[in-house]
Design a protein around this motif. Structure first.
Motif, mmCIF file in Angstrom:
data_model
loop_
_atom_site.group_PDB
_atom_site.id
_atom_site.type_symbol
_atom_site.label_atom_id
_atom_site.label_comp_id
_atom_site.label_asym_id
_atom_site.label_seq_id
_atom_site.Cartn_x
_atom_site.Cartn_y
_atom_site.Cartn_z
ATOM 1 N N LYS A 177 -2.417 -4.709 -2.581
ATOM 2 C CA LYS A 177 -2.249 -5.704 -3.652
ATOM 3 C C LYS A 177 -2.323 -7.102 -3.029
ATOM 4 C CE LYS A 177 -0.686 -2.084 -6.075
ATOM 5 N NZ LYS A 177 -0.738 -1.105 -4.988
ATOM 6 N N ASP A 193 -4.635 1.772 1.547
ATOM 7 C CA ASP A 193 -4.910 2.355 0.238
ATOM 8 C C ASP A 193 -4.260 1.488 -0.842
ATOM 9 O OD1 ASP A 193 -5.774 4.106 -1.665
ATOM 10 O OD2 ASP A 193 -4.177 5.570 -1.349
ATOM 11 N N GLU A 194 -5.051 1.123 -1.818
ATOM 12 C CA GLU A 194 -4.600 0.320 -2.966
ATOM 13 C C GLU A 194 -3.773 -0.905 -2.557
ATOM 14 O OE1 GLU A 194 -3.086 2.317 -6.366
ATOM 15 O OE2 GLU A 194 -4.169 4.173 -5.936
ATOM 16 N N GLN A 246 -13.950 0.976 -4.554
ATOM 17 C CA GLN A 246 -13.174 1.286 -5.753
ATOM 18 C C GLN A 246 -12.753 2.750 -5.673
ATOM 19 O OE1 GLN A 246 -16.123 -0.279 -8.724
ATOM 20 N NE2 GLN A 246 -14.233 -0.939 -9.732
ATOM 21 N N LYS A 247 -11.557 3.016 -6.208
ATOM 22 C CA LYS A 247 -11.068 4.405 -6.168
ATOM 23 C C LYS A 247 -11.518 5.145 -7.427
ATOM 24 C CE LYS A 247 -7.232 5.734 -4.334
ATOM 25 N NZ LYS A 247 -5.805 5.942 -4.046
ATOM 26 N N ALA A 292 -8.007 -0.439 -8.554
ATOM 27 C CA ALA A 292 -7.486 0.370 -7.448
ATOM 28 C C ALA A 292 -8.572 0.484 -6.389
ATOM 29 C CB ALA A 292 -7.091 1.754 -7.951
ATOM 30 N N ARG A 293 -8.259 -0.026 -5.196
ATOM 31 C CA ARG A 293 -9.284 -0.058 -4.142
ATOM 32 C C ARG A 293 -8.740 0.508 -2.839
ATOM 33 N NH1 ARG A 293 -9.787 -4.967 -6.805
ATOM 34 N NH2 ARG A 293 -11.834 -5.339 -7.736
ATOM 35 N N SER A 329 0.844 -1.201 0.000
ATOM 36 C CA SER A 329 0.000 0.000 0.000
ATOM 37 C C SER A 329 0.878 1.251 0.000
ATOM 38 C CB SER A 329 -0.878 0.039 1.251
ATOM 39 O OG SER A 329 -1.832 -0.973 1.199
ATOM 40 N N LYS A 359 -11.721 3.381 -11.024
ATOM 41 C CA LYS A 359 -10.637 2.565 -11.577
ATOM 42 C C LYS A 359 -10.958 1.087 -11.341
ATOM 43 C CE LYS A 359 -7.129 5.974 -10.250
ATOM 44 N NZ LYS A 359 -6.013 6.201 -9.320
#
Lengths: 603, 128
Positions: A541, A538-539, A500-501, A511-512, A250, A508
């Protein structure tokens, strides 16, 4: 005859020249008196006169000295403690709630060089000695000081030991000026909450800025200022957040722990972080307080607010059912989907535990735009969180129609935390107002000494209790999205949120923002000790062990569980005896971070 | 009273005794004020010296406290305890009640008791 005519009606002030002439004539008159005595053959008179004059002069001088000494001795004021400097302008020491040091003023010294006191032949020697004693002095600055020909600043921030080292060189022309300097012994720990100051003055960020006047006043009184944080809780929170941010790659993350009854912030962590003692090394992103100063679309944690509003208004009840078999289409908005779990009809608790977007939308629509607006305002969603922190940022509110009302489509999106952006601090404040029994109180960074403020009621105690039950259910239910936050014996409750961002032209695809709002212990009466833990990544993976997912159930929820597992003993929360009954169970059986396949895909 | 009056009205070298006594008393008072002031000045200097010492000690205490806080900062303790003592956060599975401990001991003493789990010794996170 006197050169000054005293009989004249007009007496002008005698000039210096006239006075001099008068003195010379007076001395000559005395001298002539001696001559006259000799001429009259009375030399003894001459000697007596000279002795008398000397005696008179000395007596006069001694009387003057005695009078002055007497006046000073008898009438001068005696200053008790004179010569001791007062610690004016010193900032108070900052301490955590248990009295552990967070920030303090320490003497620091600036080094100066006056080349006028250094002989030309000794300049090279002085330069070499200074550089040997304190290699961090820029050599060119010493040369510039010699070239300037006047007293020049060489380097600042010398410690007492460094000052002693340079002082012991005994070099002429080298001197010091004392300046107080703010020292942050914890380095990066709690950096965003503690904040920092100017080199010699006011606070610029965090508590240093928020409580600036109080810190100055307490410093003058020699008293410390105690913050609400518990350093042990803070350390555990930061450690787990750092590990999660690194594991899930993140770019930024935020976390907060709150006592729901007092509103005290017990820990606040923002990733990446910085060292307030070395601001030059900090990036702008690291200086940003992601808890109070950054807005995020929070995602499904918002369902806590939606369902609380639904229950409190009576628009829905725990036995209400919702058809979630088909995507929900409102007007020209994008269809609202659920994560596919094969659901067709869900009860209200299932809407919560399955994190159904369609179900939450139905709840919001049943409550209605006007009432939802009123509840969201009461939860503090539409305004900056009323904390002392100046970093507390205003939210990005939902889009409204020309009449100022919420469009049903916007209302549905808002029900599961999309279409508006808020800070983690706002989420924590709103959640606190539900889980403390239904009273909204502003969160604080000050240690509360008396009773908590009265606050204002936002939901009924019955609603608060039902929401606590829902939170617990979401962790214990086999299909609950928060299963991975379970900690043995602490009756943890929680709600995941994966949003979702937003990007240019829409959301996007990959991108979450993953978040988890946990409350523990959920067991017990409403007034019992209870804490809120909010984690946001944030975001994130996917990482090994998450089966390719990066939703909150796999990222933020286990992080919250790990935090709770570590901080519960510090907060005096005991595990339920049942969880400890089995003698020496294996570690693997109770690992809170173990992935749970049942929550795959849950948000 | 008349006798005292007579004594005081007597003159020594043309100066009345009462005037001499008054003068002497005045000198005595001036001297006593002077002595008191000198004494207070000396005490003031002592107080100033002690206050300076207290300030220096306080400075030293503040410095030592800051140094202690720096050395015992959480990340430093975590690094040291992990590196040298293999310590870490305590797992829930390592927490037992005193009753459970007793039960475990009884189980261990039974002939057919299963071997105890090979868990590392519990370490208290409170040591951090």
């Amino acid at each position: 005859m006197s050169p000054i005519d005293l009989s004249s009606p007009y007496r002008a002030a005698p000039t210096a020249r006239q006075l001099w002439r008068w003195l010379v004539e007076f001395v000559w008159r005395i001298e002539h008196a001696f001559e006259r005595s000799r001429a009259k053959d009375r030399p003894t008179d001459d000697a007596r006169l000279r002795i008398f004059l000397l005696l008179a002069l000395f007596t006069l001088a001694f009387c003057g000295v005695a009078a002055s000494a007497g006046r000073v001795a008898v009438f001068a004021k005696t200053h008790v403690g004179a010569g001791v400097s007062e610690p004016n302008g010193v900032r108070a020491t900052l301490e955590d709630r248990n009295g552990l040091l967070l920030a303090t003023d320490l003497p620091s010294y600036d080094l100066y060089l006056d080349p006028r006191a250094v002989l030309a032949a000794h300049r090279a020697e002085t330069r070499d000695a200074l550089l040997e004693a304190l290699p961090r002095i820029p050599a060119e600055r010493i040369e510039a000081a010699f070239a300037s020909g006047r007293r020049s600043f060489l380097v600042g921030g010398l410690t007492m030991a460094e000052k002693a080292l340079v002082h012991d060189l005994g070099r002429p022309g080298v001197d010091f000026e004392e300046t107080p300097r703010r020292f942050y012994p914890l380095g990066t720990s709690a950096a965003h909450l503690i904040g920092y100051t100017q080199t010699r003055g006011a606070g610029l960020a965090g508590a240093e800025h928020a409580l600036d006047d109080e810190i100055q006043a307490a410093g003058a009184a020699g008293q410390p200022v105690q913050l609400s944080i518990d350093l042990r809780v803070q350390a555990a929170l930061e450690d787990e957040l750092d590990k999660a941010a690194v594991r899930f790659q993140s770019p930024d993350a935020a976390a907060i722990v709150v006592d729901v009854h007092t509103g005290e912030i017990l820990a606040m962590a923002s990733y990446p972080t910085f060292d307030p003692g070395n601001l030059r090394a900090a990036s702008p992103e690291a200086l940003k307080n992601h808890v109070a100063g950054v807005d995020y679309e929070a995602g499904s944690v918002f369902k806590v607010f939606t369902l609380a509003a639904g229950l409190d208004t009576g628009a829905v009840s725990p036995t209400s059912t919702f058809d979630v078999s088909h995507p929900l289409v409102i007007g020209s908005n994008h269809p609202i989907h659920d994560f596919d779990k094969g659901d067709s009809t869900l009860t209200l608790p299932e809407v919560f535990t399955h994190s159904s977007n369609i179900g939450a939308s139905h709840v919001a629509l049943a409550v209605g735009g006007e009432r939802m607006d009123r509840y969201m305002r009461a939860f503090g969603v539409y305004a900056a969180a009323p904390s002392e922190l100046a970093e507390s940022t205003r939210p990005l509110p939902p889009h409204r129609g020309p009449d100022g009302r919420l469009d049903p489509g916007v209302l549905a999106y808002m029900s599961f935390g999309q279409g508006l952006s808020v800070t983690p601090l706002q989420i924590a404040t709103g959640m606190t107002s539900i889980f403390n029994g239904g009273t909204y109180i502003p969160l604080t960074i000050r240690k509360r000494t008396g009773e908590a403020p009265a606050g204002r009621r936002v939901v009924s105690e019955k609603t608060a209790q039902t929401m606590l039950d829902f939170m617990r259910m979401n962790v214990t239910d086999p299909k609950g999205s928060g299963k991975s936050a379970e900690v043995p014996g602490l009756s943890v409750g929680g709600k995941t949120g994966t949003a979702q961002k937003a990007g240019v032209g829409g959301y996007k695809a990959n991108a979450r923002v993953a978040s988890f709002a946990a409350v523990f212990p959920t067991a017990g009466a409403l007034g019992d000790k209870r804490y809120l833990v909010y984690i946001l990544l944030d975001e994130p993976k996917p990482a090994p062990g998450t089966f390719g997912f990066a939703t909150a159930g796999f990222t933020a929820a286990p992080t919250a569980g790990a935090v709770i597992n570590r901080i519960a003993p510090f907060l005096g929360v005991k595990r339920a005896p049942a969880a400890l009954a089995a003698p020496l169970p294996t570690a693997a059986a109770a690992s809170p971070a173990a992935p749970v396949s049942a929550s795959m895909g849950a948000d | 009273m008349i006798g005292l009056h007579t004594v005081l009205m007597r003159k020594v070298r043309g100066v009345r005794v009462v005037d001499l006594a008054g003068g002497a008393f005045l000198v005595l008072m001036v001297l006593s004020v002077y002595a008191s002031k000198a004494g207070a000045g000396a005490e003031g200097a002592k107080i100033a010296d002690t206050t300076r010492q207290i300030a220096a000690e306080e400075q030293q205490v503040r410095l030592l406290r800051a140094e202690h806080a720096y050395l015992t900062r959480p990340d430093n303790l975590r690094r040291l305890s992990t590196q040298y003592l293999n310590m870490g956060p305590i797992a829930a599975s390592h927490e037992v009640t005193p009753e459970a401990l007793l039960q475990a001991r009884q189980l261990a003493t039974l002939p057919a008791a299963a071997p105890p789990a090979t868990a590392p010794p519990a370490v208290a996170e409170g040591a951090r």
